[in-house]
Design a protein around this motif. Structure first.
Motif, PDB file in Angstrom:
ATOM      1  N   SER A  82       0.825  -1.205   0.000  1.00 48.70           N
ATOM      2  CA  SER A  82       0.000   0.000   0.000  1.00 48.70           C
ATOM      3  C   SER A  82       0.862   1.258   0.000  1.00 48.70           C
ATOM      4  N   LEU A  83       0.333   2.276  -0.644  1.00 52.88           N
ATOM      5  CA  LEU A  83       1.011   3.566  -0.720  1.00 52.88           C
ATOM      6  C   LEU A  83       1.288   4.114   0.683  1.00 52.88           C
ATOM      7  N   GLU A  84       0.314   3.967   1.582  1.00 58.58           N
ATOM      8  CA  GLU A  84       0.479   4.466   2.944  1.00 58.58           C
ATOM      9  C   GLU A  84       1.654   3.804   3.642  1.00 58.58           C
ATOM     10  N   THR A  85       1.795   2.467   3.470  1.00 61.34           N
ATOM     11  CA  THR A  85       2.879   1.745   4.128  1.00 61.34           C
ATOM     12  C   THR A  85       4.237   2.231   3.644  1.00 61.34           C
ATOM     13  N   VAL A  86       4.373   2.385   2.327  1.00 69.03           N
ATOM     14  CA  VAL A  86       5.654   2.840   1.767  1.00 69.03           C
ATOM     15  C   VAL A  86       6.008   4.224   2.311  1.00 69.03           C
ATOM     16  N   LEU A  87       5.046   5.141   2.280  1.00 67.52           N
ATOM     17  CA  LEU A  87       5.318   6.506   2.730  1.00 67.52           C
ATOM     18  C   LEU A  87       5.671   6.550   4.215  1.00 67.52           C
ATOM     19  N   LEU A 101      -2.232  12.615   3.401  1.00 65.98           N
ATOM     20  CA  LEU A 101      -2.610  11.478   2.566  1.00 65.98           C
ATOM     21  C   LEU A 101      -4.061  11.127   2.849  1.00 65.98           C
ATOM     22  N   SER A 102      -4.929  11.289   1.849  1.00 67.71           N
ATOM     23  CA  SER A 102      -6.358  11.071   2.054  1.00 67.71           C
ATOM     24  C   SER A 102      -6.657   9.583   2.198  1.00 67.71           C
ATOM     25  N   ALA A 103      -7.775   9.284   2.838  1.00 66.69           N
ATOM     26  CA  ALA A 103      -8.175   7.893   3.076  1.00 66.69           C
ATOM     27  C   ALA A 103      -8.375   7.145   1.766  1.00 66.69           C
ATOM     28  N   THR A 104      -8.817   7.847   0.735  1.00 64.02           N
ATOM     29  CA  THR A 104      -9.089   7.179  -0.546  1.00 64.02           C
ATOM     30  C   THR A 104      -7.809   6.764  -1.255  1.00 64.02           C
ATOM     31  N   ARG A 105      -6.675   7.338  -0.862  1.00 65.16           N
ATOM     32  CA  ARG A 105      -5.416   7.005  -1.536  1.00 65.16           C
ATOM     33  C   ARG A 105      -4.549   6.049  -0.720  1.00 65.16           C
ATOM     34  N   ARG A 106      -4.875   5.857   0.541  1.00 62.72           N
ATOM     35  CA  ARG A 106      -3.985   5.074   1.399  1.00 62.72           C
ATOM     36  C   ARG A 106      -3.850   3.627   0.945  1.00 62.72           C
ATOM     37  N   GLY A 107      -4.907   3.059   0.418  1.00 64.92           N
ATOM     38  CA  GLY A 107      -4.865   1.643   0.062  1.00 64.92           C
ATOM     39  C   GLY A 107      -4.387   1.366  -1.336  1.00 64.92           C
ATOM     40  N   VAL A 108      -4.034   2.400  -2.104  1.00 58.72           N
ATOM     41  CA  VAL A 108      -3.515   2.178  -3.455  1.00 58.72           C
ATOM     42  C   VAL A 108      -2.256   1.318  -3.370  1.00 58.72           C
ATOM     43  N   LEU A 109      -2.176   0.290  -4.196  1.00 59.27           N
ATOM     44  CA  LEU A 109      -1.040  -0.620  -4.177  1.00 59.27           C
ATOM     45  C   LEU A 109       0.026  -0.180  -5.168  1.00 59.27           C
ATOM     46  N   VAL A 110       1.275  -0.272  -4.756  1.00 59.04           N
ATOM     47  CA  VAL A 110       2.385   0.059  -5.639  1.00 59.04           C
ATOM     48  C   VAL A 110       3.371  -1.088  -5.660  1.00 59.04           C
ATOM     49  N   SER A 111       3.986  -1.273  -6.820  1.00 58.28           N
ATOM     50  CA  SER A 111       5.124  -2.185  -6.953  1.00 58.28           C
ATOM     51  C   SER A 111       6.296  -1.340  -7.416  1.00 58.28           C
ATOM     52  N   GLU A 116      19.211   3.256  -4.167  1.00 60.09           N
ATOM     53  CA  GLU A 116      20.096   4.372  -3.819  1.00 60.09           C
ATOM     54  C   GLU A 116      19.758   5.635  -4.604  1.00 60.09           C
ATOM     55  N   ARG A 117      18.520   6.062  -4.498  1.00 58.42           N
ATOM     56  CA  ARG A 117      18.068   7.256  -5.198  1.00 58.42           C
ATOM     57  C   ARG A 117      17.753   8.354  -4.190  1.00 58.42           C
ATOM     58  N   PRO A 118      17.913   9.625  -4.557  1.00 56.27           N
ATOM     59  CA  PRO A 118      17.561  10.713  -3.639  1.00 56.27           C
ATOM     60  C   PRO A 118      16.114  10.593  -3.190  1.00 56.27           C
ATOM     61  N   ILE A 119      15.864  10.956  -1.957  1.00 55.20           N
ATOM     62  CA  ILE A 119      14.527  10.781  -1.393  1.00 55.20           C
ATOM     63  C   ILE A 119      13.475  11.537  -2.196  1.00 55.20           C
ATOM     64  N   GLU A 120      13.842  12.707  -2.749  1.00 55.74           N
ATOM     65  CA  GLU A 120      12.874  13.478  -3.532  1.00 55.74           C
ATOM     66  C   GLU A 120      12.437  12.701  -4.772  1.00 55.74           C
ATOM     67  N   GLU A 121      13.393  12.031  -5.429  1.00 57.62           N
ATOM     68  CA  GLU A 121      13.054  11.258  -6.618  1.00 57.62           C
ATOM     69  C   GLU A 121      12.156  10.076  -6.258  1.00 57.62           C
ATOM     70  N   VAL A 122      12.506   9.391  -5.181  1.00 57.52           N
ATOM     71  CA  VAL A 122      11.705   8.239  -4.765  1.00 57.52           C
ATOM     72  C   VAL A 122      10.256   8.658  -4.522  1.00 57.52           C
ATOM     73  N   LEU A 123      10.067   9.772  -3.831  1.00 57.32           N
ATOM     74  CA  LEU A 123       8.707  10.235  -3.540  1.00 57.32           C
ATOM     75  C   LEU A 123       7.978  10.647  -4.816  1.00 57.32           C
ATOM     76  N   GLU A 124       8.690  11.211  -5.765  1.00 56.14           N
ATOM     77  CA  GLU A 124       8.066  11.551  -7.044  1.00 56.14           C
ATOM     78  C   GLU A 124       7.528  10.300  -7.732  1.00 56.14           C
ATOM     79  N   TYR A 125       8.331   9.249  -7.749  1.00 56.17           N
ATOM     80  CA  TYR A 125       7.923   8.016  -8.419  1.00 56.17           C
ATOM     81  C   TYR A 125       6.764   7.339  -7.690  1.00 56.17           C
ATOM     82  N   VAL A 126       6.873   7.280  -6.363  1.00 57.41           N
ATOM     83  CA  VAL A 126       5.842   6.600  -5.575  1.00 57.41           C
ATOM     84  C   VAL A 126       4.506   7.319  -5.696  1.00 57.41           C
ATOM     85  N   LEU A 127       4.533   8.646  -5.625  1.00 52.07           N
ATOM     86  CA  LEU A 127       3.284   9.417  -5.587  1.00 52.07           C
ATOM     87  C   LEU A 127       2.778   9.839  -6.961  1.00 52.07           C
TER      88      LEU A 127
END
Length: 526
Positions: A82-87, A101-111, A116-127
């Motif tokens: 889930s997106l919430e878990t990763v964040l 993070l709204s309740a409607t987005r928390r359960g979205v699944l990501v793979s 070793e990427r900058p945290i800003e880039e990781v968050l861009e990709y995840v979100l």
């Protein structure tokens, strides 16, 4: 938006061992209990250990943060988590709390798999795939809706440039950086920064000797240098772009560009030979290709003063059909050819049509040329017609002097435009009239300002005196002008403004060859 997405692709999707897949899906069932249990286990583990958290299909989530200099690097791997878990895990390890993070987005699944990427880039990709963006502030990881759809084109270009810059700086030697350099150059061109665009193309050429993008980089460099009117340098880039074979997409535009440069460097015969050689080797493949070659031919014939031949080529091109930009260029060539043939009424009409087809400085030049031809031809009604068209296009003041002269020649009343003007506006208008030699219009307005000079604002008195003095010098001579300047000087407080009066007095005396008096005028005595 496409530019920003392309930049994201360069920054993440194409880099080695960096990103091997990010997908989003709406979960059928959210494994809330399993995730909560994993969170408890993670909290009990030491901070330095990576988190392993089961995803919805049983595969673990791996999160690891490391400080490298001033940069926080993140490694994260997981499948259907889930997106919430990763964040939350990224935020916890970076000593932050997730907000927004709204309740409607928390359960979205990501793979996801990022190394070793900058945290800003990781968050861009995840979100990013969920239409969200992250903002990092002290102690917080704030999630909000992505407002990219509301951004202006310029802001999107800025965002894309920032992403490209970060990717090319981080992986300067990677193959994807070649395309990134080319894209950065294109963005700089769109932003009106030709020099910056040229730098991007030249960096690509200097850095990647075997790049498949080199011909395109040479071509784009040539086009930019052509825009900058650096013809010899542009010609060299076009030669490199065309190479030794016509079987490349860059060959035809490069050869046409090279012919244009030869023409601009004063070699129209050579340019014509190059276009004929190109026709023999590779006949035109499209209407646009044919138009570009034809316009070069027409310009060359114009430069060779073969005006009838130029008009013939233009007629053929217009019958075949031209784009808006090429139609405007064809009309400009038609106007110039008519002038060369001394067909002035036809030339004036062509310039007027060209003005309607263009904008900005190019449009204003065409309006001025149309009005000047009408004035020289004694067509005062034509001058007023062009002036009316010019005013309708938003450049009304451009043809003011010619329009006033035409109205005077026709015995029509002249609206000087000063009745409702402020004193500052009146002085500015008179200064322009004096530059144009329109003493008849300037004199009554300046005489009125001089008669009530005591009521004129102190900040305007010096300019009013200079203008009135100049007017009297041109009409009544140096003594009348000196009288005005002498009278005004005690009422001017600023030393720099008094000096301007002294300089004008000295210059007028020098023009009258009264050099001894001029020396005294420089010292404020006249």
């Amino acid at each position: 938006m496409k530019l920003a997405l392309a930049a994201l692709a360069l920054a993440g999707l194409t880099l080695p061992a960096a990103f091997h897949g990010l997908s989003l899906a709406a979960p059928a069932v959210v494994r809330a209990d399993a995730e909560a249990e994993a969170e408890d286990e993670a909290e009990s583990a030491p901070d330095e250990a990576p988190l392993e958290h089961a995803g919805s299909d049983g595969e673990p989530l791996y999160v690891w943060l490391e400080q490298v200099g001033a940069e926080t690097q993140v490694t994260v791997r997981g499948r259907n988590v889930s997106l919430e878990t990763v964040l939350k895990e990224i935020a916890r390890r970076d000593q932050r709390i997730v907000e927004g993070l709204s309740a409607t987005r928390r359960g979205v699944l990501v793979s996801i798999e990022l190394e070793e990427r900058p945290i800003e880039e990781v968050l861009e990709y995840v979100l990013g795939g969920a239409g969200l963006v992250a903002e990092l502030s002290p102690g917080l990881l704030i999630v909000r809706e992505d407002d990219s759809s509301q951004l202006t084109v310029e802001r999107l270009r800025e965002r894309a440039m920032a992403l490209y810059l970060r990717a090319t700086t981080r992986y300067p030697g990677h193959a994807s950086t070649e395309r990134g350099r080319l894209s950065q150059g294109e963005i700089e061109e769109d932003r009106g920064n030709p020099t910056a665009a040229l730098e991007q193309y030249q960096t690509l050429l200097e850095t990647f000797s075997g790049s498949p993008y080199r011909p395109e980089a040479y071509l784009r460099s040539g086009l930019v240098l052509e825009e900058l009117e650096r013809w010899a340098e542009a010609a060299q880039q076009f030669r490199q772009a065309s190479g030794d074979t016509e079987f490349t997409p860059e060959y035809i535009p490069a050869r046409i560009g090279l012919a244009r440069c030869q023409m601009e460097m004063g070699n129209p015969d050579m340019a014509l030979l190059m276009i004929e050689s190109l026709d023999d080797a590779v006949p035109p493949r499209s209407r646009q290709d044919q138009a570009e070659r034809g316009l070069v031919r027409a310009r060359c014939q114009l430069q060779r003063e073969m005006f009838v031949e130029c008009l013939g080529i233009v007629d053929q091109l217009e019958r075949a059909g031209l784009s808006d930009a090429d139609s405007a260029e064809a009309m400009r060539l038609r106007a110039q050819a008519f002038e060369g043939l001394h067909y002035y009424p036809e030339a004036g009409r062509a310039w007027l049509v060209h003005a309607r087809m263009t904008d900005g400085a190019i449009r204003d030049v065409s309006f001025e040329r149309a009005a000047a031809i009408a004035m020289d031809d004694g067509d005062h009604i034509g001058v007023l017609f062009v002036a009316a068209e010019c005013e309708k296009a938003g450049s009304g003041a451009l043809l003011g002097p010619m329009a006033r002269s035409a109205r005077r020649a026709l015995g029509l009343p002249i609206d000087l435009g000063v009745d409702d003007a402020t004193d500052s506006e009146r002085i500015k208008i008179c200064e322009e009239w004096l530059e144009e030699g329109e003493l008849t219009f300037a004199k009554p307005v300046l005489a009125d300002l001089h008669a009530r000079r005591a009521t004129v604002h102190p900040s305007l008195r010096q300019r009013a005196a200079l203008a009135w003095g100049r007017c009297l010098y041109l009409e009544a001579g140096v003594e009348a002008a000196l009288s005005v300047l002498r009278d005004a000087r005690p009422n001017i407080e600023e030393p720099a403004e008094r000096l301007a009066l002294d300089l004008m007095a000295a210059e007028m005396l020098e023009a009258e060859r009264q050099f001894a008096r001029a020396v005294e005028a420089y010292e404020g005595r006249y």
